[in-house]
Write a protein that holds these residues in place. Structure first.
Motif, mmCIF file in Angstrom:
data_model
loop_
_atom_site.group_PDB
_atom_site.id
_atom_site.type_symbol
_atom_site.label_atom_id
_atom_site.label_comp_id
_atom_site.label_asym_id
_atom_site.label_seq_id
_atom_site.Cartn_x
_atom_site.Cartn_y
_atom_site.Cartn_z
ATOM 1 N N GLU A 1 0.824 -1.201 0.000
ATOM 2 C CA GLU A 1 0.000 0.000 0.000
ATOM 3 C C GLU A 1 0.860 1.253 0.000
ATOM 4 O O GLU A 1 1.991 1.257 0.482
ATOM 5 C CB GLU A 1 -0.946 0.016 1.209
ATOM 6 C CG GLU A 1 -0.250 0.025 2.549
ATOM 7 C CD GLU A 1 -1.204 -0.080 3.730
ATOM 8 O OE1 GLU A 1 -2.368 -0.451 3.529
ATOM 9 O OE2 GLU A 1 -0.761 0.202 4.857
ATOM 10 N N ASP A 2 0.311 2.306 -0.593
ATOM 11 C CA ASP A 2 0.932 3.629 -0.602
ATOM 12 C C ASP A 2 0.025 4.575 0.171
ATOM 13 O O ASP A 2 -1.157 4.713 -0.160
ATOM 14 C CB ASP A 2 1.095 4.156 -2.032
ATOM 15 C CG ASP A 2 2.098 3.362 -2.854
ATOM 16 O OD1 ASP A 2 2.953 2.688 -2.252
ATOM 17 O OD2 ASP A 2 2.016 3.425 -4.103
ATOM 18 N N GLN A 3 0.578 5.238 1.181
ATOM 19 C CA GLN A 3 -0.189 6.195 1.974
ATOM 20 C C GLN A 3 0.203 7.613 1.553
ATOM 21 O O GLN A 3 1.371 7.990 1.624
ATOM 22 C CB GLN A 3 0.073 5.979 3.465
ATOM 23 C CG GLN A 3 -0.379 4.610 3.948
ATOM 24 C CD GLN A 3 -0.189 4.422 5.440
ATOM 25 O OE1 GLN A 3 -1.111 4.621 6.230
ATOM 26 N NE2 GLN A 3 1.002 4.051 5.843
ATOM 27 N N TRP A 4 -0.802 8.386 1.145
ATOM 28 C CA TRP A 4 -0.590 9.736 0.630
ATOM 29 C C TRP A 4 -1.318 10.759 1.495
ATOM 30 O O TRP A 4 -2.401 10.483 2.011
ATOM 31 C CB TRP A 4 -1.141 9.857 -0.795
ATOM 32 C CG TRP A 4 -0.447 9.037 -1.833
ATOM 33 C CD1 TRP A 4 -0.773 7.770 -2.241
ATOM 34 C CD2 TRP A 4 0.682 9.428 -2.622
ATOM 35 N NE1 TRP A 4 0.080 7.352 -3.228
ATOM 36 C CE2 TRP A 4 0.980 8.347 -3.487
ATOM 37 C CE3 TRP A 4 1.459 10.587 -2.691
ATOM 38 C CZ2 TRP A 4 2.032 8.395 -4.405
ATOM 39 C CZ3 TRP A 4 2.507 10.633 -3.595
ATOM 40 C CH2 TRP A 4 2.787 9.546 -4.437
ATOM 41 N N VAL A 5 -0.727 11.947 1.607
ATOM 42 C CA VAL A 5 -1.411 13.069 2.244
ATOM 43 C C VAL A 5 -1.169 14.312 1.399
ATOM 44 O O VAL A 5 -0.052 14.563 0.948
ATOM 45 C CB VAL A 5 -0.929 13.287 3.698
ATOM 46 C CG1 VAL A 5 0.571 13.527 3.774
ATOM 47 C CG2 VAL A 5 -1.686 14.447 4.350
ATOM 48 N N GLU A 6 -2.241 15.069 1.158
ATOM 49 C CA GLU A 6 -2.101 16.352 0.473
ATOM 50 C C GLU A 6 -1.931 17.427 1.532
ATOM 51 O O GLU A 6 -2.773 17.567 2.425
ATOM 52 C CB GLU A 6 -3.316 16.669 -0.391
ATOM 53 C CG GLU A 6 -3.099 17.927 -1.235
ATOM 54 C CD GLU A 6 -4.364 18.406 -1.929
ATOM 55 O OE1 GLU A 6 -4.255 18.974 -3.025
ATOM 56 O OE2 GLU A 6 -5.467 18.220 -1.362
ATOM 57 N N VAL A 7 -0.835 18.192 1.444
ATOM 58 C CA VAL A 7 -0.490 19.162 2.472
ATOM 59 C C VAL A 7 -0.466 20.574 1.901
ATOM 60 O O VAL A 7 -0.389 20.779 0.690
ATOM 61 C CB VAL A 7 0.891 18.843 3.096
ATOM 62 C CG1 VAL A 7 0.912 17.430 3.665
ATOM 63 C CG2 VAL A 7 2.010 19.025 2.069
ATOM 64 N N ALA A 8 -0.526 21.548 2.816
ATOM 65 C CA ALA A 8 -0.331 22.954 2.469
ATOM 66 C C ALA A 8 1.130 23.293 2.731
ATOM 67 O O ALA A 8 1.615 23.161 3.856
ATOM 68 C CB ALA A 8 -1.244 23.837 3.307
ATOM 69 N N CYS A 9 1.842 23.701 1.703
ATOM 70 C CA CYS A 9 3.257 24.043 1.831
ATOM 71 C C CYS A 9 3.393 25.513 2.233
ATOM 72 O O CYS A 9 2.517 26.335 1.954
ATOM 73 C CB CYS A 9 3.987 23.820 0.507
ATOM 74 S SG CYS A 9 3.631 22.245 -0.307
ATOM 75 N N ILE A 10 4.496 25.852 2.881
ATOM 76 C CA ILE A 10 4.772 27.250 3.183
ATOM 77 C C ILE A 10 4.908 28.004 1.863
ATOM 78 O O ILE A 10 5.627 27.581 0.967
ATOM 79 C CB ILE A 10 6.055 27.380 4.023
ATOM 80 C CG1 ILE A 10 5.841 26.768 5.408
ATOM 81 C CG2 ILE A 10 6.488 28.836 4.140
ATOM 82 C CD1 ILE A 10 7.079 26.764 6.278
ATOM 83 N N GLY A 11 4.193 29.097 1.743
ATOM 84 C CA GLY A 11 4.191 29.857 0.500
ATOM 85 C C GLY A 11 2.889 29.734 -0.259
ATOM 86 O O GLY A 11 2.646 30.482 -1.204
ATOM 87 N N GLY A 12 2.033 28.768 0.151
ATOM 88 C CA GLY A 12 0.702 28.693 -0.438
ATOM 89 C C GLY A 12 0.469 27.576 -1.424
ATOM 90 O O GLY A 12 -0.673 27.325 -1.802
#
Length: 283
Positions: A213-224
């Protein structure tokens, strides 16, 4: 664990986009400043999602994660990370930058530079971080066939209570994804059911299944910008470690004075996950 809060930066620091080096007053026991100029200072606490079933069922209705990820049909893509204590990762130092992706697929180019806020804990139970950054957690699991060796009646929860699946020797189930507490989602004749793995272990080929399995998370990066990060890629960074296990349903960003402790515990947990502990000589 203590709850992290947002330190409002002085106007000059906000203008140049630089985080403060220490919390107000320089006290290491003060909650950590979060290096993300788009975060708001006052965010009410919310109840954590404590169950892997609730997590899987909380997927937004307006997003087709399978289409977004673009995995082959031999993979099952769904919302939430699995496990009684889902994985996560903590950023220990300033300026940690990962090469993320525009979509959650290992074949997509890792060309989205993503700097993460120091002390952030990307764990699905860290509801303040999840809500502030609009985090999205998904898992892609390789579908594995499970063949029944004998006839059996298997109980599974349904919308109207428990129901029984009448399975025959030779029937092939599809192992779709793990949930937690021994339960997984299986495909049977085109329908999905939650089944306790233990019920199948001695009467099917279940024991031969190797979970990928591949576990993914969509994040907010510094800078937008936003980026999808693969868990295995994240914890490969020297200044990122697996999230500490605090208690069931509990997680938060960490404090500056917890860095050394979290690093040590995280490296120990990572070694355990990789099976690299020395088990000693055989008796």
């Amino acid at each position: 664990m203590k709850k992290a809060w947002i330190l409002v930066l002085a106007g000059s620091l906000v203008a140049c986009g630089q985080p403060s080096d220490t919390p107000a007053g320089g006290d290491a026991s003060t909650p950590a400043a979060i290096e993300h100029e788009t975060l708001e200072a006052q965010v009410p606490e919310s109840e954590p999602i404590a169950s892997p079933y609730e997590v899987a069922e909380s997927a937004p209705d307006d997003t087709d994660y399978a289409a977004l990820a673009g995995y082959p049909d031999t993979w099952y893509v769904s919302y939430g990370w699995p496990g009684e204590y889902p994985s996560g990762f903590v950023v220990l130092e300033q300026g940690v930058t990962l090469n993320g992706r525009a979509r959650p697929n290992p074949d997509a180019p890792a060309n989205v530079a993503c700097t993460l806020p120091q002390y952030a804990n990307y764990q699905i139970w860290n509801r303040q971080r999840v809500e502030r950054d609009s985090l999205e957690f998904i898992v892609a699991s390789k579908i594995e066939p499970v063949t029944m060796l004998v006839d059996a009646n298997i109980e599974t929860p349904g919308d109207e209570g428990m129901q029984v699946l009448n399975l025959k020797a030779g029937d092939v189930l599809s192992y779709l994804r793990y949930l937690g507490e021994g339960f997984a989602i299986f495909g049977v004749n085109g329908q999905e059911y939650t089944i306790n793995e233990a019920e199948l272990r001695d009467i099917s080929s279940m024991s031969a299944v190797s979970l990928e399995e591949d576990q993914w998370v969509e994040v907010a990066c510094i800078g937008g910008t936003r980026a999808w990060l693969l868990y295995d890629d994240a914890i490969a960074h020297d200044d990122i470690v697996p999230s500490p296990i605090v208690g069931f349903g509990e997680a938060s960003d960490i404090y500056p004075d917890e860095v050394d402790k979290v690093r040590a515990e995280g490296l120990e947990l990572e070694a355990f996950q990789n099976g690299s502990f020395d088990e000693g000589p055989n008796e």
